[in-house]
Write an enzyme that holds these catalytic residues in place. Structure first.
Site, PDB file in Angstrom:
ATOM      1  N   MET A   1      48.888  43.161  38.645  1.00 16.68           N
ATOM      2  CA  MET A   1      49.603  42.080  39.313  1.00 16.68           C
ATOM      3  C   MET A   1      49.557  40.800  38.495  1.00 16.68           C
ATOM      4  O   MET A   1      50.469  39.982  38.555  1.00 16.68           O
ATOM      5  CB  MET A   1      49.033  41.842  40.706  1.00 16.68           C
ATOM      6  CG  MET A   1      47.651  41.254  40.759  1.00 16.68           C
ATOM      7  SD  MET A   1      47.043  41.091  42.469  1.00 16.68           S
ATOM      8  CE  MET A   1      48.242  39.969  43.169  1.00 16.68           C
TER       9      MET A   1
ATOM     10  N   LEU B   1      55.246  36.699  43.687  1.00 15.58           N
ATOM     11  CA  LEU B   1      54.470  37.573  44.565  1.00 15.58           C
ATOM     12  C   LEU B   1      55.146  37.724  45.932  1.00 15.58           C
ATOM     13  O   LEU B   1      55.344  38.842  46.421  1.00 15.58           O
ATOM     14  CB  LEU B   1      53.061  37.001  44.701  1.00 15.58           C
ATOM     15  CG  LEU B   1      52.021  37.843  45.445  1.00 15.58           C
ATOM     16  CD1 LEU B   1      50.627  37.586  44.856  1.00 15.58           C
ATOM     17  CD2 LEU B   1      51.996  37.503  46.933  1.00 15.58           C
TER      18      LEU B   1
ATOM     19  N   LEU C   1      55.242  44.685  47.906  1.00 17.24           N
ATOM     20  CA  LEU C   1      53.888  44.208  48.176  1.00 17.24           C
ATOM     21  C   LEU C   1      53.780  43.567  49.559  1.00 17.24           C
ATOM     22  O   LEU C   1      52.907  43.911  50.357  1.00 17.24           O
ATOM     23  CB  LEU C   1      53.466  43.192  47.107  1.00 17.24           C
ATOM     24  CG  LEU C   1      52.075  42.589  47.292  1.00 17.24           C
ATOM     25  CD1 LEU C   1      51.003  43.646  47.044  1.00 17.24           C
ATOM     26  CD2 LEU C   1      51.867  41.406  46.359  1.00 17.24           C
TER      27      LEU C   1
ATOM     28  N   TYR D   1      42.272  27.796  42.257  1.00 14.82           N
ATOM     29  CA  TYR D   1      42.204  28.078  40.815  1.00 14.82           C
ATOM     30  C   TYR D   1      41.439  26.983  40.072  1.00 14.82           C
ATOM     31  O   TYR D   1      40.712  27.261  39.106  1.00 14.82           O
ATOM     32  CB  TYR D   1      43.607  28.257  40.238  1.00 14.82           C
ATOM     33  CG  TYR D   1      44.153  29.653  40.458  1.00 14.82           C
ATOM     34  CD1 TYR D   1      43.580  30.753  39.812  1.00 14.82           C
ATOM     35  CD2 TYR D   1      45.222  29.891  41.309  1.00 14.82           C
ATOM     36  CE1 TYR D   1      44.056  32.038  40.015  1.00 14.82           C
ATOM     37  CE2 TYR D   1      45.709  31.174  41.532  1.00 14.82           C
ATOM     38  CZ  TYR D   1      45.122  32.240  40.884  1.00 14.82           C
ATOM     39  OH  TYR D   1      45.582  33.518  41.087  1.00 14.82           O
TER      40      TYR D   1
ATOM     41  N   SER E   1      43.232  31.983  36.185  1.00 15.47           N
ATOM     42  CA  SER E   1      42.681  33.331  36.293  1.00 15.47           C
ATOM     43  C   SER E   1      42.319  33.890  34.912  1.00 15.47           C
ATOM     44  O   SER E   1      43.081  33.731  33.964  1.00 15.47           O
ATOM     45  CB  SER E   1      43.713  34.251  36.952  1.00 15.47           C
ATOM     46  OG  SER E   1      43.278  35.593  36.906  1.00 15.47           O
TER      47      SER E   1
ATOM     48  N   ARG F   1      53.013  41.927  36.953  1.00 17.04           N
ATOM     49  CA  ARG F   1      54.106  41.940  37.933  1.00 17.04           C
ATOM     50  C   ARG F   1      54.517  40.542  38.353  1.00 17.04           C
ATOM     51  O   ARG F   1      55.696  40.310  38.641  1.00 17.04           O
ATOM     52  CB  ARG F   1      53.660  42.752  39.162  1.00 17.04           C
ATOM     53  CG  ARG F   1      54.751  43.041  40.169  1.00 17.04           C
ATOM     54  CD  ARG F   1      55.804  43.979  39.622  1.00 17.04           C
ATOM     55  NE  ARG F   1      56.859  44.198  40.615  1.00 17.04           N
ATOM     56  CZ  ARG F   1      57.929  43.425  40.745  1.00 17.04           C
ATOM     57  NH1 ARG F   1      58.083  42.374  39.969  1.00 17.04           N
ATOM     58  NH2 ARG F   1      58.838  43.698  41.657  1.00 17.04           N
ATOM     59  N   TYR F   2      53.562  39.589  38.404  1.00 16.30           N
ATOM     60  CA  TYR F   2      53.874  38.280  38.982  1.00 16.30           C
ATOM     61  C   TYR F   2      53.540  37.096  38.074  1.00 16.30           C
ATOM     62  O   TYR F   2      53.805  35.954  38.445  1.00 16.30           O
ATOM     63  CB  TYR F   2      53.126  38.101  40.312  1.00 16.30           C
ATOM     64  CG  TYR F   2      53.262  39.289  41.225  1.00 16.30           C
ATOM     65  CD1 TYR F   2      54.508  39.698  41.687  1.00 16.30           C
ATOM     66  CD2 TYR F   2      52.141  40.037  41.606  1.00 16.30           C
ATOM     67  CE1 TYR F   2      54.641  40.813  42.504  1.00 16.30           C
ATOM     68  CE2 TYR F   2      52.273  41.139  42.438  1.00 16.30           C
ATOM     69  CZ  TYR F   2      53.528  41.529  42.870  1.00 16.30           C
ATOM     70  OH  TYR F   2      53.663  42.627  43.668  1.00 16.30           O
TER      71      TYR F   2
ATOM     72  N   HIS G   1      41.249  44.919  48.345  1.00 19.99           N
ATOM     73  CA  HIS G   1      42.397  44.174  48.848  1.00 19.99           C
ATOM     74  C   HIS G   1      43.031  44.962  49.988  1.00 19.99           C
ATOM     75  O   HIS G   1      43.289  46.149  49.876  1.00 19.99           O
ATOM     76  CB  HIS G   1      43.416  43.954  47.732  1.00 19.99           C
ATOM     77  CG  HIS G   1      44.359  42.825  47.991  1.00 19.99           C
ATOM     78  ND1 HIS G   1      45.249  42.830  49.044  1.00 19.99           N
ATOM     79  CD2 HIS G   1      44.553  41.649  47.344  1.00 19.99           C
ATOM     80  CE1 HIS G   1      45.953  41.715  49.028  1.00 19.99           C
ATOM     81  NE2 HIS G   1      45.546  40.978  48.012  1.00 19.99           N
TER      82      HIS G   1
ATOM     83  N   ASP H   1      37.657  40.273  36.869  1.00 21.03           N
ATOM     84  CA  ASP H   1      37.574  39.102  37.739  1.00 21.03           C
ATOM     85  C   ASP H   1      38.926  38.410  37.849  1.00 21.03           C
ATOM     86  O   ASP H   1      39.675  38.300  36.879  1.00 21.03           O
ATOM     87  CB  ASP H   1      36.549  38.106  37.191  1.00 21.03           C
ATOM     88  CG  ASP H   1      35.135  38.419  37.638  1.00 21.03           C
ATOM     89  OD1 ASP H   1      34.970  38.859  38.794  1.00 21.03           O
ATOM     90  OD2 ASP H   1      34.203  38.233  36.839  1.00 21.03           O
TER      91      ASP H   1
ATOM     92  N   GLU I   1      40.474  36.813  43.690  1.00 18.11           N
ATOM     93  CA  GLU I   1      39.875  37.523  44.822  1.00 18.11           C
ATOM     94  C   GLU I   1      38.370  37.715  44.664  1.00 18.11           C
ATOM     95  O   GLU I   1      37.649  37.824  45.644  1.00 18.11           O
ATOM     96  CB  GLU I   1      40.550  38.881  45.032  1.00 18.11           C
ATOM     97  CG  GLU I   1      41.875  38.817  45.767  1.00 18.11           C
ATOM     98  CD  GLU I   1      43.046  38.514  44.839  1.00 18.11           C
ATOM     99  OE1 GLU I   1      42.808  38.326  43.628  1.00 18.11           O
ATOM    100  OE2 GLU I   1      44.192  38.469  45.308  1.00 18.11           O
TER     101      GLU I   1
ATOM    102  N   GLU J   1      37.346  34.152  46.444  1.00 17.22           N
ATOM    103  CA  GLU J   1      37.204  34.704  47.788  1.00 17.22           C
ATOM    104  C   GLU J   1      35.809  35.299  48.021  1.00 17.22           C
ATOM    105  O   GLU J   1      35.152  34.999  49.019  1.00 17.22           O
ATOM    106  CB  GLU J   1      38.282  35.761  48.020  1.00 17.22           C
ATOM    107  CG  GLU J   1      38.600  36.003  49.468  1.00 17.22           C
ATOM    108  CD  GLU J   1      39.867  36.833  49.654  1.00 17.22           C
ATOM    109  OE1 GLU J   1      40.061  37.339  50.771  1.00 17.22           O
ATOM    110  OE2 GLU J   1      40.634  36.995  48.690  1.00 17.22           O
TER     111      GLU J   1
END
Length: 352
Positions: A4, A20, A26, A51, A58, A92-93, A190, A267, A270, A274
């Site tokens: 992703m 996303l 999704l 972030y 990320s 993907r995003y 997830h 990593d 999430e 999170e």
């Protein structure tokens, strides 16, 4: 290497969220093209702050490239018949998006490629979405004439299981030996909307199989549960949610917990926000001692597993076996997305 992705810098957050929320595979939304940009714009300040809290972006691209480059080097030794090997990243995003990677493949004159999902367990909303996008690029000729095959799931591969189990064992050493066996292992993955689960998506089963394999490797040393995180929006999602499980364990008098990311290969927000900043903080406020098992990141055991998986795939596909797993070719019984059917047939025939 399909995943992703995530914004490398805070400034990329809005584009990431827009991509996303625009993906119906999704997060299925009514009036998606209208609602997705609105939701992304509203959520951007909050996610930008997250972030910022984990260091400004990320690390998933850095780790994916590290894993891919190391895997390619090992593959040159394990399967010299197809050397030299080169790893490409297709997110993907976030950058590099699949369309950018498609141009790179064509520019490099690639003739043989493996679509290797970096989601260990298959879901139509994750691996399926990435393969749908790759199919859309491939059928229009954006990548040139490439023979394709797919590594679509590997959540019980012994190398993956070993890498996760080793990280759990390290986390357990942080607890006193006298009470270590009482520590609860919380495997966190997830979550999925129940609308996806109920149409027959295999993800829940496959994550459960990964957890069972890790616990078998650990000799069932500790009590454990599989829980779910990252629910978005008001619709019903798979539970129990990780945060609620922590509260419930505290109510039941449990004092020691290891959090284990079981569906992530490196990593990203999430794990770093999170799990590390939200759930660990909540648990400690409830009087619990909690540690997180490290993500796989630069684990040599994990990178070797990636190379072993790919080498075996290349041997199988070179021997004339099908280009995908038998499981991937089966659509969810409740699937109404025609693209999925076309995509599966396209990959089954080598991208032709």
């Amino acid at each position: 290497m399909l995943n992703m992705g995530g914004p490398t810098t805070v400034a990329e957050t809005k584009d990431f969220l827009t991509n996303l929320f625009s993906d119906g595979d999704l997060i299925p939304l009514p009036f998606q093209r209208i609602l997705a940009p609105i939701i992304a714009r509203r959520r951007t300040p909050q996610i930008e702050k997250q972030y910022e809290d984990i260091g400004g972006g990320s690390p998933i691209l850095r780790y994916t490239r590290l894993q891919g480059d190391a895997m390619a080097q090992l593959l040159d030794e394990l399967h010299p018949e197809t050397a030299p090997h080169k790893a490409y990243v297709a997110f993907r995003y976030a950058r590099p998006l699949t369309e950018q990677t498609a141009r790179e493949l064509k520019a490099d004159g690639v003739k043989r490629a493996v679509a290797f999902t970096q989601y260990p367990q298959y879901s139509c909303s994750t691996t399926g979405s990435s393969l749908n996008e790759l199919f859309r690029r491939g059928k229009t000729g954006e990548m040139g004439d490439i023979q394709w095959s797919v590594i679509d799931r590997w959540g019980t591969h012994p190398g993956f299981v070993e890498a996760v189990a080793q990280n759990v064992e390290v986390a357990l050493t942080k607890f006193p030996e006298a009470t270590r066996s009482e520590t609860v292992l919380l495997f966190s993955a997830h979550s999925l909307p129940m609308s996806v689960v109920n149409r027959g998506d295999p993800y829940i089963l496959e994550v459960s199989a990964s957890v069972a394999a890790v616990m078998e490797r650990l000799g069932h040393s500790n009590p454990y549960r599989l829980v779910w995180q990252s629910q978005v929006g008001p619709s019903a999602w798979m539970g129990m949610q990780t945060g609620e499980a922590i509260k419930g364990l505290a109510r039941l008098g449990k004092k020691q917990v290891v959090l284990i990311p079981i569906a992530f290969t490196s990593d990203h927000i999430e794990t770093l926000y999170e799990l590390d900043l939200e759930y660990v903080k909540e648990a400690r406020e409830l009087g619990m001692e909690v540690h997180r098992a490290d993500s796989l990141n630069d684990s040599p055991v994990f990178i070797r597993a990636l190379a072993d998986i790919t080498a075996q795939h290349l041997r199988d596909s070179g021997a004339g076996k099908v280009a995908t797993s038998a499981q991937m070719l089966l659509r969810c019984p409740g699937c109404k997305n025609a693209t999925c059917g076309h995509q599966k047939s396209w990959f089954a025939h080598g991208g032709r």
